[in-house]
Design an enzyme around this catalytic site. Structure first.
Site, PDB file in Angstrom:
ATOM      1  N   ARG A 241       0.865  -1.185   0.000  1.00 12.20           N
ATOM      2  CA  ARG A 241       0.000   0.000   0.000  1.00 12.20           C
ATOM      3  C   ARG A 241       0.895   1.226   0.000  1.00 12.20           C
ATOM      4  O   ARG A 241       1.917   1.262   0.700  1.00 12.20           O
ATOM      5  CB  ARG A 241      -0.912   0.014   1.223  1.00 12.20           C
ATOM      6  CG  ARG A 241      -2.097  -0.947   1.149  1.00 12.20           C
ATOM      7  CD  ARG A 241      -3.102  -0.559   0.057  1.00 12.20           C
ATOM      8  NE  ARG A 241      -4.262  -1.431   0.011  1.00 12.20           N
ATOM      9  CZ  ARG A 241      -4.378  -2.502  -0.778  1.00 12.20           C
ATOM     10  NH1 ARG A 241      -3.397  -2.850  -1.588  1.00 12.20           N
ATOM     11  NH2 ARG A 241      -5.502  -3.207  -0.762  1.00 12.20           N
ATOM     12  N   GLU A 270      -4.033   7.499  -4.982  1.00  9.42           N
ATOM     13  CA  GLU A 270      -4.271   6.739  -6.217  1.00  9.42           C
ATOM     14  C   GLU A 270      -5.545   7.223  -6.879  1.00  9.42           C
ATOM     15  O   GLU A 270      -6.551   7.381  -6.187  1.00  9.42           O
ATOM     16  CB  GLU A 270      -4.360   5.245  -5.909  1.00  9.42           C
ATOM     17  CG  GLU A 270      -3.031   4.701  -5.424  1.00  9.42           C
ATOM     18  CD  GLU A 270      -3.005   3.177  -5.276  1.00  9.42           C
ATOM     19  OE1 GLU A 270      -3.979   2.514  -5.651  1.00  9.42           O
ATOM     20  OE2 GLU A 270      -1.989   2.661  -4.792  1.00  9.42           O
ATOM     21  N   HIS A 289      -0.984   0.152  -9.775  1.00 10.34           N
ATOM     22  CA  HIS A 289      -1.623  -0.828  -8.873  1.00 10.34           C
ATOM     23  C   HIS A 289      -2.138  -2.047  -9.664  1.00 10.34           C
ATOM     24  O   HIS A 289      -3.328  -2.363  -9.631  1.00 10.34           O
ATOM     25  CB  HIS A 289      -2.755  -0.177  -8.068  1.00 10.34           C
ATOM     26  CG  HIS A 289      -3.017  -0.876  -6.764  1.00 10.34           C
ATOM     27  ND1 HIS A 289      -3.412  -0.226  -5.611  1.00 10.34           N
ATOM     28  CD2 HIS A 289      -2.944  -2.196  -6.413  1.00 10.34           C
ATOM     29  CE1 HIS A 289      -3.579  -1.099  -4.634  1.00 10.34           C
ATOM     30  NE2 HIS A 289      -3.301  -2.315  -5.100  1.00 10.34           N
TER      31      HIS A 289
HETATM   32  C1  DGY Z   1      -5.384  -6.275  -2.881  1.00 12.94           C
HETATM   33  O1  DGY Z   1      -6.124  -7.229  -3.153  1.00 12.94           O
HETATM   34  O2  DGY Z   1      -5.397  -5.736  -1.787  1.00 12.94           O
HETATM   35  C2  DGY Z   1      -4.463  -5.825  -3.934  1.00 12.94           C
HETATM   36  O3  DGY Z   1      -3.867  -4.615  -3.632  1.00 12.94           O
HETATM   37  C3  DGY Z   1      -5.171  -5.786  -5.283  1.00 12.94           C
HETATM   38  O4  DGY Z   1      -4.198  -5.847  -6.248  1.00 12.94           O
END
Ligand code: DGY
Length: 336
Positions: A241, A270, A289
């Site tokens: 993240r 984002e 992402h």
């Molecule tokens: C998640 O599932 O948390 C991922 O970041 C998606 O790619």
């Protein structure tokens, strides 16, 4: 829960019909048709009479939405992370929250390793160099990168994805260190991993890869102090993240070459703002992402999110319920 046929479900983005059809057969499903997330006022209005929401990590499900949704009993998030949902509020209201763990583990690990290799060997920069017509000769000093084999990989977090990245690192002949709140002795022995404190990991690793969920504890886990512990030749990889890294500090360290490079798939904001200073740097790779974005994995995630939701609509505890501690209260609140 309302009789299944009467249950209203709002799905915040188009999903493959192979995933959604089973849901549409048993409930009234409304799907937001846009390519971008539904705006907050739409989400609020759609949630108002919904029994269930199928959300993505781009949908902020906060206390205001839950307050406006008196029938809401389950939020199925099509992601393993659920930091987009106010979990405390969901649990307070006995709303079940589910996620999609496991299915994306290896795909995400593949991508983290792809970023590692690309940053180490300057693949993206080299592509730009070629397209810009700068390739004039084979040069002994041109676009030199760093070796991955025999280098030290430091994993911050050894959950599912972290462990898969560890295996890939071992396959490339790397020494693998990890730091986590929990020691994993079996995996240490089985894969030849070494547990170290975070400071030691940062100081000794050539590649530092983050695999932590976003919580109050991991917010800006990597900031000025942590970056200053890293080698000037080190590379930071983040597929977890964005907010796990202090982006302003990262910019300074990359700009001043106090670390060599970074490769990030996630960003504090984002989508990343067009005027984000990181975008002007050569020594960072930034992707939108997409670590879990393979055809098979995204379909699997969608199906898993639907399965979780279907179970809740049947009054069963979904297989991937994140807040199991509310199940008893959830059951008591089900109509009939
Ligand atoms: C998640 O599932 O948390 C991922 O970041 C998606 O790619």
């Amino acid at each position: 829960m309302a009789e299944m046929r009467e249950a209203k479900v709002f799905v915040t983005r188009e999903l493959p019909s192979a995933a959604l059809d089973p849901l549409a057969e048993v409930a009234t499903v409304r799907v937001w048709p846009g390519e971008l997330p539904p705006p907050p006022d739409v989400l609020l209005a759609e949630a108002a009479d919904a029994d269930a929401l199928l959300t993505l990590l781009t949908d902020r499900i906060d206390a205001a939405i839950m307050a406006a949704a008196p029938r809401l009993r389950v939020i199925s998030n099509m992601a393993v992370g659920h930091d987009n949902i106010d979990m405390q509020e969901a649990s307070r209201r006995a709303i079940l929250v589910t996620n999609t763990p496991g299915i994306l583990t290896e795909t995400t690990a593949d991508f983290a390793f792809a970023l590692l290799l690309a940053a180490a060997r300057r693949v993206v920069e080299a592509d730009r160099y070629t397209r810009q017509g700068r390739w004039q000769t084979w040069g002994p000093q041109i676009l030199l990168g760093q070796d991955v084999h025999d280098a030290t990989l430091g994993l911050v977090g050894l959950g599912r994805v972290g462990l898969e990245v560890a295996k890939r690192g071992r396959g490339f002949g790397m020494r693998v260190l990890y730091h986590d709140a929990i020691r994993r002795l079996k995996e240490e022995r089985r894969y030849g991993l070494a547990y170290v404190e975070l400071e030691q990991l940062l100081a000794e690793s050539d590649f530092v890869s983050l695999h932590v969920p976003l919580t109050a504890e991991t917010h800006h886990l990597i900031g000025e102090r942590e970056l200053s512990l890293m080698k000037p030749t080190a590379v930071l990889i983040n597929t977890a993240r964005g907010a796990a890294v202090d982006q302003r500090a990262l910019w300074r360290f990359l700009k001043e070459r106090r670390i060599a490079a970074a490769a990030i798939d996630v960003s504090e904001q984002e989508p990343i703002a067009p005027d984000e200073p990181l975008l002007a740097l050569e020594n960072i790779i930034i992707t939108p992402h997409i670590a879990s974005a393979s055809v098979a994995t995204r379909l699997g995630m969608a199906k898993m999110a639907v399965d979780n939701l279907l179970a809740a609509l049947r009054g069963q505890v979904p297989p991937h319920c994140v807040n199991r501690e509310v199940v008893r209260r959830w059951r008591r609140a089900l109509p009939g």
